[in-house]
Design a protein around this motif. Structure first.
Motif, mmCIF file in Angstrom:
data_model
loop_
_atom_site.group_PDB
_atom_site.id
_atom_site.type_symbol
_atom_site.label_atom_id
_atom_site.label_comp_id
_atom_site.label_asym_id
_atom_site.label_seq_id
_atom_site.Cartn_x
_atom_site.Cartn_y
_atom_site.Cartn_z
ATOM 1 N N ARG A 1 0.842 -1.162 0.067
ATOM 2 C CA ARG A 1 -0.034 0.017 -0.125
ATOM 3 C C ARG A 1 0.815 1.355 -0.049
ATOM 4 N NH1 ARG A 1 -3.922 0.684 -1.740
ATOM 5 N NH2 ARG A 1 -5.118 1.879 -0.254
ATOM 6 N N LEU A 2 2.086 1.212 0.654
ATOM 7 C CA LEU A 2 2.851 2.567 1.065
ATOM 8 C C LEU A 2 3.562 2.710 -0.467
ATOM 9 C CD1 LEU A 2 4.516 2.103 4.558
ATOM 10 C CD2 LEU A 2 2.646 3.686 3.716
ATOM 11 N N SER A 3 4.093 1.692 -1.320
ATOM 12 C CA SER A 3 4.563 1.700 -2.485
ATOM 13 C C SER A 3 3.705 2.067 -3.977
ATOM 14 C CB SER A 3 5.279 0.408 -2.956
ATOM 15 O OG SER A 3 4.439 -0.508 -2.794
ATOM 16 N N GLY A 4 2.257 1.826 -3.422
ATOM 17 C CA GLY A 4 1.327 2.318 -4.450
ATOM 18 C C GLY A 4 0.799 1.065 -5.328
ATOM 19 N N ILE B 1 11.353 -3.769 -3.225
ATOM 20 C CA ILE B 1 11.925 -2.825 -4.049
ATOM 21 C C ILE B 1 11.304 -1.692 -4.211
ATOM 22 C CG2 ILE B 1 12.854 -2.372 -6.460
ATOM 23 C CD1 ILE B 1 13.748 -5.220 -6.501
ATOM 24 N N ASP B 2 10.071 -1.777 -4.575
ATOM 25 C CA ASP B 2 9.119 -0.678 -4.569
ATOM 26 C C ASP B 2 8.967 0.199 -3.402
ATOM 27 O OD1 ASP B 2 8.584 -0.906 -7.416
ATOM 28 O OD2 ASP B 2 6.808 -2.224 -6.984
ATOM 29 N N PHE B 3 9.085 -0.625 -2.169
ATOM 30 C CA PHE B 3 9.034 0.032 -0.775
ATOM 31 C C PHE B 3 10.151 0.696 -0.648
ATOM 32 C CE2 PHE B 3 9.891 -0.342 3.758
ATOM 33 C CZ PHE B 3 8.902 0.298 4.207
ATOM 34 N N ILE B 4 11.297 0.352 -0.892
ATOM 35 C CA ILE B 4 12.646 0.995 -0.527
ATOM 36 C C ILE B 4 12.507 2.319 -1.429
ATOM 37 C CG2 ILE B 4 14.222 -0.237 -1.724
ATOM 38 C CD1 ILE B 4 14.264 1.211 1.842
ATOM 39 N N LYS B 5 12.197 2.199 -2.701
ATOM 40 C CA LYS B 5 12.113 3.473 -3.647
ATOM 41 C C LYS B 5 11.423 4.628 -3.172
ATOM 42 C CE LYS B 5 12.496 0.958 -8.301
ATOM 43 N NZ LYS B 5 11.664 0.625 -9.276
ATOM 44 N N SER B 6 10.260 4.322 -2.331
ATOM 45 C CA SER B 6 9.472 5.187 -1.704
ATOM 46 C C SER B 6 10.256 6.080 -0.674
ATOM 47 C CB SER B 6 8.359 4.467 -1.033
ATOM 48 O OG SER B 6 7.559 3.797 -2.072
ATOM 49 N N TYR B 7 11.340 5.510 -0.220
ATOM 50 C CA TYR B 7 12.412 6.341 0.838
ATOM 51 C C TYR B 7 13.525 6.842 -0.121
ATOM 52 C CZ TYR B 7 9.310 4.328 4.385
ATOM 53 O OH TYR B 7 8.176 3.899 5.075
ATOM 54 N N PRO C 1 4.316 7.219 -2.579
ATOM 55 C CA PRO C 1 4.245 5.793 -3.277
ATOM 56 C C PRO C 1 4.993 5.645 -4.539
ATOM 57 C CG PRO C 1 2.109 7.062 -3.447
ATOM 58 C CD PRO C 1 3.064 7.852 -2.597
ATOM 59 N N SER C 2 6.005 5.007 -4.602
ATOM 60 C CA SER C 2 6.810 4.796 -5.715
ATOM 61 C C SER C 2 6.205 4.290 -7.113
ATOM 62 C CB SER C 2 8.176 4.047 -5.405
ATOM 63 O OG SER C 2 7.850 2.610 -5.129
ATOM 64 N N ALA C 3 5.170 3.695 -6.963
ATOM 65 C CA ALA C 3 4.533 3.342 -8.017
ATOM 66 C C ALA C 3 3.609 4.258 -8.939
ATOM 67 C CB ALA C 3 3.773 1.912 -7.876
ATOM 68 N N SER C 4 3.469 5.208 -8.060
ATOM 69 C CA SER C 4 2.278 6.269 -8.737
ATOM 70 C C SER C 4 2.829 7.061 -9.645
ATOM 71 C CB SER C 4 1.822 7.282 -7.419
ATOM 72 O OG SER C 4 2.936 8.110 -7.190
ATOM 73 N N GLU D 1 7.115 10.719 -12.229
ATOM 74 C CA GLU D 1 7.281 12.169 -13.020
ATOM 75 C C GLU D 1 8.418 12.964 -11.938
ATOM 76 O OE1 GLU D 1 7.432 14.609 -15.757
ATOM 77 O OE2 GLU D 1 6.497 12.894 -16.006
ATOM 78 N N LYS D 2 8.160 12.866 -10.743
ATOM 79 C CA LYS D 2 8.701 13.826 -9.668
ATOM 80 C C LYS D 2 9.991 13.491 -9.910
ATOM 81 C CE LYS D 2 8.693 15.818 -5.215
ATOM 82 N NZ LYS D 2 7.818 16.043 -3.907
ATOM 83 N N TYR D 3 10.488 12.135 -9.716
ATOM 84 C CA TYR D 3 11.778 11.592 -9.436
ATOM 85 C C TYR D 3 12.450 10.857 -10.769
ATOM 86 C CZ TYR D 3 10.913 12.604 -4.793
ATOM 87 O OH TYR D 3 10.585 13.249 -3.575
ATOM 88 N N LYS D 4 12.005 11.321 -12.012
ATOM 89 C CA LYS D 4 12.420 10.728 -13.152
ATOM 90 C C LYS D 4 13.811 10.486 -13.404
ATOM 91 C CE LYS D 4 11.095 14.433 -16.255
ATOM 92 N NZ LYS D 4 10.380 14.835 -17.419
ATOM 93 N N LYS D 5 14.601 11.728 -13.135
ATOM 94 C CA LYS D 5 16.002 11.620 -13.122
ATOM 95 C C LYS D 5 16.619 10.555 -12.541
ATOM 96 C CE LYS D 5 16.471 16.514 -14.854
ATOM 97 N NZ LYS D 5 17.159 17.734 -14.396
ATOM 98 N N SER D 6 16.124 10.412 -11.303
ATOM 99 C CA SER D 6 16.638 9.656 -10.175
ATOM 100 C C SER D 6 16.349 8.233 -10.751
ATOM 101 C CB SER D 6 16.194 9.856 -8.881
ATOM 102 O OG SER D 6 16.705 10.967 -8.499
ATOM 103 N N LEU D 7 15.168 7.725 -11.259
ATOM 104 C CA LEU D 7 14.701 6.521 -11.572
ATOM 105 C C LEU D 7 15.150 6.081 -13.006
ATOM 106 C CD1 LEU D 7 10.907 6.984 -10.648
ATOM 107 C CD2 LEU D 7 12.723 5.490 -9.238
#
Length: 489
Positions: free
Chosen positions: A47-50, A74-80, A113-116, A121-127
């Motif tokens: 839920r926290l990762s979206g 992986i999605d969860f820790i991306k959220s941090y 939520p990293s999957a949203s 869009e906000k962190y596309k450079k980092s992703l």
């Protein structure tokens, strides 16, 4: 595993990750106690990762759940804000270090939520991933997927010896189902992918036995049945000098002839179970002696009847059908099976339990059971919950099960048997056991030599032959086309 090792494993695998996860949940405005509930903590991470709620259903599917759990982590820790492959690998592989570290790190914060779409869009450079990282992740995924398929569903196996001829031939490649009897969870989880127990070329151990998990098997489609062709771990690899963990012992393939609780005997090479003759495998063969009128047997006849000589022209291995056919040839004076007589012990003490005495029986004279490979038993196959009376005749038959397979300390003091320091004359088994034999009865080292196969050694059921190669065939005739995709009977 002793108490110290258990405590260390508990701290590393459970306590430290839960402490760190508690703090990470609190950073996302979730109650920390939710981190303590297995599966539910993964749902909270989902839920926290979206990710959508239906992903939680995938966590209930054996094999697939492992890949899904990795994806959720992986999605969860991306959220941090942990976007690098190194950080994500550290979160999964070294969770006891990095989850507490980031949980207590004031700089590590929940970003959303990293999957949203908004997060991406906000962190596309980092992703954004480099081509090398995409290849690395693809390789890792492929290795994980193949490992999960081999562990939980199906695995390839090659017939290395003639012990199952003529049912299975040297050079047959089989698919072995893990689903039929239920997949066995890895007991030695830290191991090199695709290597069983030894690393190719360098011949070192392909696993780390510092962490061994208890035996657990997922529900299967059926139990092991008499007549099944079964792949299992070779029980004798438990002994010195190998001392291998259960799931890293050599893979063997034989036919199950006796199930838990059965009384089994062999009379003149015929297996009897609970007093009734067992059905003989379709390709069963034994050794025969024959004499001729002076003319040697035509090699083409031997090839047509699939007769193997092993260096002695008048001492051959064949099926009963081939022997009956051979008997009809005019130059055959006599033919008879080479059956060891009843009531005569194997001259080399090479059958169970004499061949591999261990523990307290190693330096003791065992009873003369007067058994050999063709006349053996009767013997009762242990069943979970069955209590056996231990005395001078039964103890040698079951001592290996009690001490080696069920991990008890066994001692003999005078005429007394001590199990875990307590004097006793009975024992109740904790596992089911099976009796495995090769179809090539005079060229198979099987349960007649080393005894029972414990249930935790069962790997899977042989399904069908997907390829068969004749090592003695010519270049154009290497493949046995008639055996391809043939079911195992």
């Amino acid at each position: 595993m002793n108490i110290v090792e258990f405590v260390i494993a508990l701290i590393i695998l459970i306590i430290l990750p839960c402490i760190g996860l508690w703090k990470l949940f609190e950073k996302a405005s979730q109650p920390g106690w939710k981190s303590l509930i297995p599966l539910y903590n993964l749902y909270v991470m989902l839920r926290l990762s979206g990710r959508p709620n239906w992903w939680a259903i995938l966590l209930l599917l054996p094999g697939i759940n492992f890949l899904v759990a990795i994806g959720i982590n992986i999605d969860f820790i991306k959220s941090y804000g942990k976007f690098s492959l190194r950080e994500q690998a550290a979160f999964i592989l070294l969770s006891f270090i990095y989850i507490p570290k980031w949980g207590f790190d004031k700089e590590t914060k929940y970003l959303g939520p990293s999957a949203s779409l908004d997060f991406k869009e906000k962190y596309k450079k980092s992703l954004k991933k480099s081509s090398s990282r995409e290849w690395t992740e693809a390789i890792i995924f492929a290795v994980l997927a193949a490992t999960l398929i081999r562990t939980f569903f199906i695995e390839a196996y090659t017939i290395p010896t003639p012990s199952m001829e003529r049912s299975l031939l040297v050079g047959d490649f089989l698919f072995v189902s893990k689903v039929n009897y239920g997949a066995r969870l890895p007991e030695t989880p830290i191991a090199f992918p695709f290597a069983h127990h030894t690393m190719p070329l360098i011949n070192t151990k392909a696993y780390w036995d510092g962490l061994e998990l208890p035996y657990y098997r997922l529900p299967g489609l059926s139990d092991v049945k008499k007549g099944d062709v079964v792949v299992f771990n070779y029980p004798m690899d438990a002994d010195s000098p190998l001392n291998r963990p259960v799931d890293k012992r050599e893979n063997y393939i034989k036919r199950c002839q006796g199930a838990p609780g059965d009384t089994l005997s062999v009379v003149d090479a015929q297996v009897y179970v609970n007093g009734k003759a067992a059905p003989n495998p379709p390709g069963e063969q034994i050794d025969y002696s024959y004499t001729t009128t002076g003319m040697e047997l035509n090699p083409q006849i031997k090839e047509d009847l699939k007769i193997s000589d092993y260096g002695n022209v008048n001492y051959s291995t064949m099926t009963k059908e081939s022997a009956n056919t051979l008997k009809g040839y005019s130059n055959i004076k006599s033919i008879s099976p080479n059956i060891s007589p009843k009531g005569v012990s194997d001259p080399n003490n090479a059958v169970f339990p004499n061949k591999y005495p261990i523990g307290v029986l190693q330096d003791r004279k065992l009873p003369d059971y007067k058994w050999n490979v063709d006349n053996f038993g009767p013997i009762i196959i242990p069943k979970k919950g069955w209590t056996v009376k231990l005395d001078g005749m039964t103890f040698p038959l079951y001592e290996r099960c009690i001490e080696v397979y069920e991990n008890n300390k066994v001692e003999i003091s005078g005429n007394d048997i001590l199990i875990n320091g307590k004097k006793t004359d009975t024992y109740t088994f904790k596992m089911n056991y099976y009796w495995m034999m090769g179809d090539n009865r005079h060229d198979s080292e099987d349960s007649r030599f080393w005894g029972f196969v414990p249930e935790d050694h069962i790997v899977g059921k042989a399904l069908f032959i997907w390829m068969s190669m004749d090592e003695n065939g010519s270049f154009l005739n290497k493949i046995r086309w008639s055996r391809l995709f043939r079911g195992v009977n």
